[in-house]
Design a protein around this motif. Structure first.
Motif, short mmCIF file in Angstrom:
data_model
loop_
_atom_site.label_atom_id
_atom_site.label_comp_id
_atom_site.label_asym_id
_atom_site.label_seq_id
_atom_site.Cartn_x
_atom_site.Cartn_y
_atom_site.Cartn_z
N GLU A 195 8.83 58.24 38.02
CA GLU A 195 8.12 59.25 38.52
C GLU A 195 8.49 60.34 37.06
O GLU A 195 8.15 61.63 36.65
N PRO A 196 9.99 61.13 37.91
CA PRO A 196 10.77 62.62 36.98
C PRO A 196 10.81 62.08 36.37
O PRO A 196 11.05 63.20 35.26
N MET A 197 10.54 61.07 34.66
CA MET A 197 10.59 61.06 33.77
C MET A 197 9.59 61.13 33.20
O MET A 197 9.23 61.77 31.85
N GLY A 198 8.20 62.27 33.74
CA GLY A 198 6.72 61.80 33.46
C GLY A 198 6.15 60.29 33.50
O GLY A 198 5.43 60.51 32.78
N LEU A 199 6.88 59.30 33.56
CA LEU A 199 5.84 58.01 33.55
C LEU A 199 5.75 57.99 34.51
O LEU A 199 5.65 57.69 35.69
N ASP A 200 4.15 56.75 34.49
CA ASP A 200 3.16 56.08 35.51
C ASP A 200 4.79 55.15 36.54
O ASP A 200 5.16 53.96 36.21
N PRO A 201 4.89 55.82 37.96
CA PRO A 201 5.31 54.95 38.75
C PRO A 201 4.97 53.69 38.90
O PRO A 201 5.62 52.94 39.28
N LYS A 202 4.19 53.38 38.94
CA LYS A 202 3.15 52.16 39.36
C LYS A 202 3.99 50.64 38.77
O LYS A 202 3.20 49.41 39.34
N HIS A 203 3.73 51.25 37.57
CA HIS A 203 4.95 49.89 36.96
C HIS A 203 5.74 49.02 37.32
O HIS A 203 5.75 47.67 37.36
N SER A 204 6.85 49.61 38.69
CA SER A 204 7.83 49.22 38.80
C SER A 204 8.13 49.58 40.83
O SER A 204 8.66 48.88 40.79
N ASN A 205 6.76 50.10 41.35
CA ASN A 205 6.88 50.30 42.44
C ASN A 205 5.86 50.64 43.28
O ASN A 205 5.60 51.02 43.72
N ARG A 206 5.07 50.02 42.47
CA ARG A 206 3.19 50.21 43.24
C ARG A 206 3.24 49.38 44.91
O ARG A 206 2.39 50.19 45.89
N THR A 207 3.98 48.77 45.40
CA THR A 207 4.48 47.88 46.31
C THR A 207 5.30 47.76 46.72
O THR A 207 6.69 47.46 45.53
N ASN A 208 5.82 47.70 47.60
CA ASN A 208 7.16 47.61 48.41
C ASN A 208 7.51 46.14 47.41
O ASN A 208 8.55 45.81 46.90
N GLU A 209 7.36 45.27 47.81
CA GLU A 209 6.63 43.84 46.61
C GLU A 209 7.32 44.09 45.47
O GLU A 209 8.62 43.50 44.80
N THR A 210 6.29 45.14 44.67
CA THR A 210 6.77 45.17 43.49
C THR A 210 8.43 45.69 42.82
O THR A 210 9.09 45.60 41.91
N LYS A 211 9.36 47.02 43.72
CA LYS A 211 10.12 47.67 44.66
C LYS A 211 11.25 46.47 43.95
O LYS A 211 12.64 46.31 43.65
N ILE A 212 10.89 45.66 45.33
CA ILE A 212 11.82 44.78 45.06
C ILE A 212 11.78 43.65 43.89
O ILE A 212 13.26 43.06 43.84
N LEU A 213 11.31 43.02 43.92
CA LEU A 213 11.35 42.15 42.55
C LEU A 213 11.99 42.57 41.53
O LEU A 213 12.58 42.63 40.26
N SER A 214 11.36 44.42 40.92
CA SER A 214 11.71 45.18 40.19
C SER A 214 13.78 45.21 40.43
O SER A 214 13.79 44.91 39.46
N VAL A 215 14.14 45.37 41.38
CA VAL A 215 15.23 45.37 41.72
C VAL A 215 16.41 44.12 41.37
O VAL A 215 17.00 43.59 40.79
N ALA A 216 15.39 42.82 41.77
CA ALA A 216 15.93 41.60 42.08
C ALA A 216 15.55 41.08 40.59
O ALA A 216 16.85 40.14 39.90
N TYR A 217 15.33 41.52 39.09
CA TYR A 217 15.23 41.13 38.01
C TYR A 217 16.03 41.28 37.52
O TYR A 217 17.09 40.71 36.40
N TYR A 218 16.74 43.08 37.52
CA TYR A 218 17.92 43.51 36.82
C TYR A 218 18.95 42.55 37.56
O TYR A 218 19.70 42.92 36.31
N LEU A 219 19.05 42.74 39.25
CA LEU A 219 20.34 41.91 39.60
C LEU A 219 20.65 40.65 39.13
O LEU A 219 21.53 40.09 38.48
N VAL A 220 19.80 39.82 38.47
CA VAL A 220 19.69 38.72 37.78
C VAL A 220 20.88 38.72 36.52
O VAL A 220 21.69 37.85 36.33
N GLY A 221 19.69 39.99 35.87
CA GLY A 221 20.46 39.69 34.95
C GLY A 221 21.52 40.44 35.14
O GLY A 221 22.59 39.53 33.80
N GLY A 222 22.31 40.83 35.49
CA GLY A 222 23.63 41.90 35.14
C GLY A 222 24.92 40.73 36.22
O GLY A 222 25.49 40.12 35.49
N LEU A 223 23.91 39.81 36.88
CA LEU A 223 24.38 38.33 37.51
C LEU A 223 25.52 37.44 36.32
O LEU A 223 26.24 36.70 36.19
#
Length: 162
Positions: free
Chosen positions: A105-133
């Motif tokens: 959103e601050p970058m002028g992009l549609d935020p729904k792609h990564s934070n539409r629902t709480n599930e979407t938000k959790i999955l967004s963080v989880a995916y990248y966490l798995v990648g880092g680990l």
């Protein structure tokens, strides 16, 4: 740590994030759509430089390539320094996921792609966490194998056989 180990680990994490996104989006309507966010971002960049937008298929491929390249470099940062811990990967992954939720959103992009629902938000963080680990784990495995060297492995085999 060798740069190649860091880059291979980073690539493993980047590919994992991309594969997870691509699989889960087919089965879960609440799944993050980082592909759409990336395509929107790339379109804005192309517009800014007055470059004609490619067709959807090409835009998608460019976005996927850009995601893998940028995530590889990002996750490779876990290889910096003497300590090779999963904590570095976890922190980098968590920060990437939080950024994926908080920054569109601050970058002028549609935020729904990564934070539409709480599930979407959790999955967004989880995916990248798995990648880092995964990135850190691969770096540790490569570093551990390499530190013995071929001679070290041969010596270990000889001592166990003889």
């Amino acid at each position: 740590m060798k740069t190649t180990h860091a880059l291979v680990g980073g690539l493993a994490g980047a590919c994992a994030v991309t594969v997870i996104h691509q699989i889960v989006k087919k089965y879960d309507k609440q799944a993050p759509r980082m592909d759409l966010l990336g395509m929107e971002s790339l379109t804005k960049i192309l517009d800014k430089f007055n470059v004609e937008k490619p067709d959807e298929a090409t835009l998608y491929k460019l976005t996927m390539a850009g995601d893998i390249l940028s995530n590889t470099i990002y996750y490779a940062a876990a290889g910096i320094g003497a300590e090779k811990t999963l904590l570095k990967g976890a922190v980098l992954g968590s920060l990437a996921g939080i950024g994926a939720v908080a920054l569109p959103e601050p970058m002028g992009l549609d935020p729904k792609h990564s934070n539409r629902t709480n599930e979407t938000k959790i999955l967004s963080v989880a995916y990248y966490l798995v990648g880092g680990l995964l990135s850190s784990a691969v770096m540790q495995l490569l570093g551990g194998r390499k530190s013995k060297g071929i001679k070290g492995h041969i010596d270990h085999l000889k001592s166990n056989i003889l």
